[in-house]
Design a protein around this motif. Sequence first.
Motif, short mmCIF file in Angstrom:
data_model
loop_
_atom_site.label_atom_id
_atom_site.label_comp_id
_atom_site.label_asym_id
_atom_site.label_seq_id
_atom_site.Cartn_x
_atom_site.Cartn_y
_atom_site.Cartn_z
N ARG A 157 0.82 -1.21 0.00
CA ARG A 157 0.00 0.00 0.00
C ARG A 157 0.86 1.26 0.00
O ARG A 157 0.47 2.29 -0.46
CB ARG A 157 -0.90 0.04 1.23
N ARG A 158 2.08 1.12 0.57
CA ARG A 158 2.90 2.31 0.71
C ARG A 158 3.64 2.61 -0.59
O ARG A 158 4.27 1.72 -1.14
CB ARG A 158 3.93 2.08 1.82
N PRO A 159 3.54 3.83 -1.08
CA PRO A 159 4.27 4.12 -2.32
C PRO A 159 5.77 4.01 -2.08
O PRO A 159 6.30 4.58 -1.14
CB PRO A 159 3.87 5.56 -2.64
N ALA A 160 6.44 3.19 -2.91
CA ALA A 160 7.88 2.99 -2.77
C ALA A 160 8.60 3.87 -3.77
O ALA A 160 8.43 3.69 -4.97
CB ALA A 160 8.23 1.52 -3.01
N PRO A 161 9.34 4.83 -3.30
CA PRO A 161 10.03 5.71 -4.25
C PRO A 161 11.08 4.95 -5.05
O PRO A 161 11.60 3.94 -4.61
CB PRO A 161 10.68 6.76 -3.34
N ALA A 162 11.37 5.47 -6.23
CA ALA A 162 12.31 4.80 -7.14
C ALA A 162 13.71 5.33 -6.92
O ALA A 162 13.93 6.51 -6.72
CB ALA A 162 11.88 5.03 -8.58
N GLN A 163 14.64 4.43 -6.94
CA GLN A 163 16.06 4.77 -6.90
C GLN A 163 16.65 4.41 -8.26
O GLN A 163 16.39 3.32 -8.78
CB GLN A 163 16.76 3.93 -5.82
N SER A 164 17.40 5.34 -8.87
CA SER A 164 17.99 5.07 -10.17
C SER A 164 19.44 4.67 -10.02
O SER A 164 20.20 5.33 -9.32
CB SER A 164 17.90 6.31 -11.05
N ASP A 165 19.81 3.60 -10.68
CA ASP A 165 21.19 3.13 -10.66
C ASP A 165 21.73 3.07 -12.08
O ASP A 165 21.00 2.71 -13.01
CB ASP A 165 21.28 1.73 -10.05
N PRO A 166 23.02 3.40 -12.26
CA PRO A 166 23.60 3.34 -13.62
C PRO A 166 23.64 1.89 -14.11
O PRO A 166 23.74 0.95 -13.33
CB PRO A 166 25.02 3.89 -13.44
N LEU A 167 23.61 1.75 -15.43
CA LEU A 167 23.74 0.42 -16.04
C LEU A 167 25.19 -0.05 -15.96
O LEU A 167 26.10 0.77 -15.84
CB LEU A 167 23.25 0.47 -17.49
N PRO A 168 25.42 -1.36 -16.07
CA PRO A 168 26.79 -1.87 -15.86
C PRO A 168 27.84 -1.33 -16.83
O PRO A 168 29.02 -1.33 -16.51
CB PRO A 168 26.63 -3.39 -16.06
N HIS A 169 27.42 -0.82 -18.01
CA HIS A 169 28.46 -0.33 -18.92
C HIS A 169 29.06 0.98 -18.44
O HIS A 169 30.00 1.48 -19.05
CB HIS A 169 27.92 -0.19 -20.35
N HIS A 170 28.56 1.53 -17.35
CA HIS A 170 29.20 2.69 -16.73
C HIS A 170 30.49 2.29 -16.02
O HIS A 170 31.27 3.14 -15.64
CB HIS A 170 28.25 3.35 -15.72
N VAL A 171 30.66 0.99 -15.81
CA VAL A 171 31.89 0.49 -15.20
C VAL A 171 32.89 0.30 -16.33
O VAL A 171 32.76 -0.63 -17.14
CB VAL A 171 31.62 -0.84 -14.47
N SER A 172 33.90 1.18 -16.37
CA SER A 172 34.85 1.15 -17.48
C SER A 172 35.75 -0.06 -17.39
O SER A 172 36.08 -0.54 -16.30
CB SER A 172 35.69 2.43 -17.43
N LYS A 173 36.16 -0.55 -18.55
CA LYS A 173 37.07 -1.70 -18.59
C LYS A 173 38.41 -1.35 -17.96
O LYS A 173 39.03 -2.17 -17.26
CB LYS A 173 37.28 -2.13 -20.04
N TYR A 174 38.87 -0.14 -18.21
CA TYR A 174 40.18 0.27 -17.68
C TYR A 174 39.96 1.31 -16.59
O TYR A 174 39.10 2.17 -16.69
CB TYR A 174 41.02 0.89 -18.80
N SER A 175 40.81 1.23 -15.54
CA SER A 175 40.71 2.25 -14.49
C SER A 175 41.09 3.58 -15.13
O SER A 175 42.00 3.65 -15.94
CB SER A 175 41.67 1.91 -13.35
N ASP A 176 40.38 4.63 -14.77
CA ASP A 176 40.55 5.96 -15.38
C ASP A 176 40.13 5.98 -16.84
O ASP A 176 40.37 6.95 -17.54
CB ASP A 176 42.00 6.48 -15.31
#
Lengths: 86, 497
Positions: free
Chosen positions: B33-52
Amino acid sequence: MRSLLVALLAVFCLALIVAPATACINDREVIQAEKEFKSRYIEQPASVPQYQPEQGTPSHLLVFGGAGSVLVLSALVLGFVWPKKA
Amino acid sequence: MVRRSLSFFVIVIMSGLMGGCVGCMVGRDPYWRRPAPAQSDPLPHHVSKYSDGLSLRFAMVHDMIHERFPKHGQAYYQERNRVVEKELASFGSMPPEDPQKQKRYFELQDDLGAGLERLGKHEEAVALMRRKLKEQQDLKITGKDLYGAYANLGTFLILWQLSEGFADKAKAKARLEEGLGYVQKSIEVNPEAHFGREIWQAVILEFLIAALDKPEVLLQFDMIGDRLDLYPAPSGHFGRGNWYVGWEVTQYLNGKPDENLKNRLRHRIMKVGAENGWTEAVKTSHQSPVPFDEPTLGIIGMWRLGSGANPYFALAFGEIMLRVGQRYIAWTAFERAAQMAGGIWPDAKIQEGILNHCRNRQRQIESQLVDDIPAMRARFEKELAFGQRYQREYQEYEAAQIAKGVSIDDPRFYDNFDFEARNKQSIATPPGEEEFTERRVYHLNSWSNAPAAVLLFAGIFAFVASALMLVSERYSKPPEPSYYSSKPNPFDEPDPG
């Protein structure tokens, strides 16, 4: 004649093929261009509202809890202090 | 203090407990019954293959397709060559011994080589790079410091051969193989360079060399091995709809570097390329599917900083975006590829085959969208025209500035280029909601009212029970003596008095 046509065809083909190969020209522009590219996209994330849960206990809950506690204690204390009928 | 029976207190306590149960049911907010607010998370391709390293945004693909990025013109490179040659002349004919000056010397050679290449002076560009490589090797320079020479020399050799033709096939093949060899060496010494595009430059060269022997491979695969004869069903593996992956991506991006978590998250990215039959059809270094952001970033780098648009890149964008569910971007990529299909191969059959493939893909996408199709095409044309106009005005501005004597190294060179201000929009499209997955947050706050309600109702029930018992005790009549208690007991002994 045939070999000339084949050679011309091969020239034309590879003229198309090689166009992408200019990708790996490395000069002073590359690093700056990459930094600028990154700043255009990565450092400006989309603004998406994030949920912030409430902090602390609302005051009305404290009042209700306090009132309930008082009523329980009163009920028990009444049993000890209310005079019995003679 | 009044003594009362134990039963009184038991009843009061039991009433309190009953009240507590009622309070628990009343005070707790059920999650449904309680409205659950949405949390947005980035998709996994935001994790770069190389550091920096750079991570992909879909907006980058959109902007490449629509030419929404700056591009230098001929006037710029002519001026740059003039300035670089002047500075190089000051070093003399040998590399300086001072390490800083030496570094500058080699950088200027790269600048001049690139400038000569962009003006079509291939032989001079190749000779300069061979000289640079020899000088560096004579100084015992190794590893990553040789990257520039390898990458530039490989590229310039290939472009030079193109301009000369193939009258001498053996010589042509040798030069192409030499060029590809230097590109592969550049990958070995610096695999993380420039969005990893050298890897994909080698892959496209291998693909096109295979096409020389078997042109039909152009109708079977795109440049990274996506099959053209199958309609892919987008998978959920890139994180959309999987709330836990999204949560982990947020933890990774906001926390300390964690190689295990990074690898686990990158494993969740949709993989593309090297589909069935690819390794048999093409002798290639690209042997297995890879996370889609890798070839995409490679193509973006080649498109933006290389020779620009070509049908191979556009087709690959279309196939990749289709596989990851970005159907609007895929549609525009196929539209762009269709417009360039005439340049994909000098065989009309191949050109027609690619054109038909692009149109079929578009029809398949259109059947799934509710958008107005003619409006989509008009929007595409308008945006492409906008990007091309930006590039044209950018190059005209450069030529005008150089004619006025403004130095190309002046940090304020582009200050008066006001295209974005005049048109009231940035040339780079801002990333949007397509980069995020949504997660509903059911917080413990749904229980936070319960303790107070439990106490309140327990108190009310206990107090009411106590009060009712006390009141009934006060107003109750004394018990009447029974029949047996008023008659003498015949078994009692008589009173002796």
